[in-house]
Design a protein around this motif. Sequence first.
Motif, PDB file in Angstrom:
ATOM      1  N   UNK A 239      -0.939  -2.968  -9.243  1.00  0.00           N
ATOM      2  CA  UNK A 239      -2.636  -2.723  -9.473  1.00  0.00           C
ATOM      3  C   UNK A 239      -2.642  -3.517  -8.182  1.00  0.00           C
ATOM      4  N   UNK A 240      -2.202  -4.574  -8.616  1.00  0.00           N
ATOM      5  CA  UNK A 240      -2.668  -6.139  -7.360  1.00  0.00           C
ATOM      6  C   UNK A 240      -2.334  -5.941  -5.718  1.00  0.00           C
ATOM      7  N   UNK A 241      -0.970  -5.354  -6.085  1.00  0.00           N
ATOM      8  CA  UNK A 241      -0.562  -5.551  -4.422  1.00  0.00           C
ATOM      9  C   UNK A 241      -1.297  -4.496  -4.101  1.00  0.00           C
ATOM     10  N   UNK A 242      -1.819  -2.484  -4.724  1.00  0.00           N
ATOM     11  CA  UNK A 242      -2.944  -2.011  -4.397  1.00  0.00           C
ATOM     12  C   UNK A 242      -4.448  -3.237  -4.359  1.00  0.00           C
ATOM     13  N   UNK A 243      -4.513  -3.562  -4.971  1.00  0.00           N
ATOM     14  CA  UNK A 243      -6.173  -3.875  -5.049  1.00  0.00           C
ATOM     15  C   UNK A 243      -6.198  -5.064  -3.788  1.00  0.00           C
TER      16      UNK A 243
END
Length: 541
Positions: A239-243
């Motif tokens: 999720x952090x990578x996506x953001x």
Amino acid sequence: EQTNGAAALTKSLDQYMRKRIVKGVPSLALDLSSLLLAEDDAKKYYSRVTDPADVKSHKVFLFISNTVQKYVDNLQACQKFDSADTEEQAPSTIFWAWFLQVGWLELAGDYSKALEVLDKCLEHTPTGVDAYEVQARLLSKAGDRQAAVDSIDKGRDLDQQDRYMNNQTTKYMLQANQPETALERIGMFTNNDEETSPDKTLFDMQCSWYELELADCLARQGNYGKSLTKFAAVMKHFEDIHEDQFDFHSYCIRKVTLRAYCNVLDWEDHLWKQPYYRRAAEGTIRLYLEVHDDPSITAAYKEPDYSGMSAAEKKKAKAIARKKKKQAEKKAAEAPDAADEEDDGKELLLKDALDECRKLSAILSKHAPKEVSTWILQYDVAIRRGKVLLAVQALLRARAVDPQSSDLLARVVDFGTKMEKSKSDDYPGVVKEVIDVELPALLDNHKLVADYVASAATSVEALTSLPTRVAIAEALVLVSKTSPADAAKVIIEGGIDGRIVNAETCKAAATALKALNANDACARWETVVNERFPLLKDLAQ
């Protein structure tokens, strides 16, 4: 022409192997395994042969096996690849010839013989770190995880600055259910101080492989809460990578790194089907399904039932609950990092299990539709939620991906038996019509589940996979009048020589035979498995 081609291939392979054995290339066996190709049933393309049952009979495998054995014999006799050669080889050459032989035996699943040859390697060169890594892998595949840990840790100790060997040691320790020792090993390469633990550092570094192995280890130990916490940590990384991808847009345009920018965009498009994310999501779904099926797992975390208590008992129970809550809050306030480390996953465990499964299975079905495990889990979730049409769709999609899947066979039998036991008014008319149309297709045009299972049993061949044999045996007892002893024959007779035979599937087969109460078959299976995997421990447990 074929003879000339075969001769040319033989000469080229001979030169290729000799050159790399002399150089000491550890990955030579893996390199040569790319030559083990076989045509698919439709003869449209070639695929690499990987299962030992197929590898052992492959012509290229047999040729290379014989060639390497000749190398070993000649090097031991006269330090030459061939007695007709004029040049003697260095003493290290025999080590790498043995090393190639070990890798080749591993491909054939002959772990005991491979370990015997590897002992010669270690006797010749006790400081060969590569040999200890291979020995640990072979021991693990042979079923002795503790011996694998001891071997890899010994190899790691030869070069304590080798980060790769340290990581491998950590992985094997987690697979052997030793999380505390594993944390000590990997902690050697983290920046530790009094305030930050290795666990916290590894989370900040997004060390997903460690967290996934730890999650699996904790799940095997029955610590579902902490296991869910680790799986959730991995999904949080994605999720952090996506953001964070938005940070790259202006930078890449400004620096005109357009090719790298396109690669990032393409990778982000496939973010939710990356192996690490799928493994975390699937692991979470499986744990939540266990929690749903066994409410006793979360009983200790739930509020006590005050309805059956007297006024005094109710007052006392509430006072104890308040005291525990205050102690937890105080501890968290004094050492927030320690509280995070000691998180037992209570909040995750108390969530609606099926709703969490629904969310994750929806993500997987959208982004990883070509994985059969996606649809197997989709079915498991849907059938528990009472979503029959969604369950049918999952089975049809799984069948399209891998019609030979043992998990699919078990789910089709499960669905078919549920439908046969259901009443005509259990489902709306439209739903009933869909089931009436699709169920025969799932059952290979058989009207009854018992006929479908009987047909599957008669189609068992020499190379039929062991998990498929187990699924058929369980189904025979479930849906027909087949005795456990007769059903067990599907596993016992030839099961050890089929595909997908390893330590884990042999244990699963032993568990299935024990559940069938086929005591004589259990003893026979243990004897057969011990011949193939003499190092395998705790088979009957």
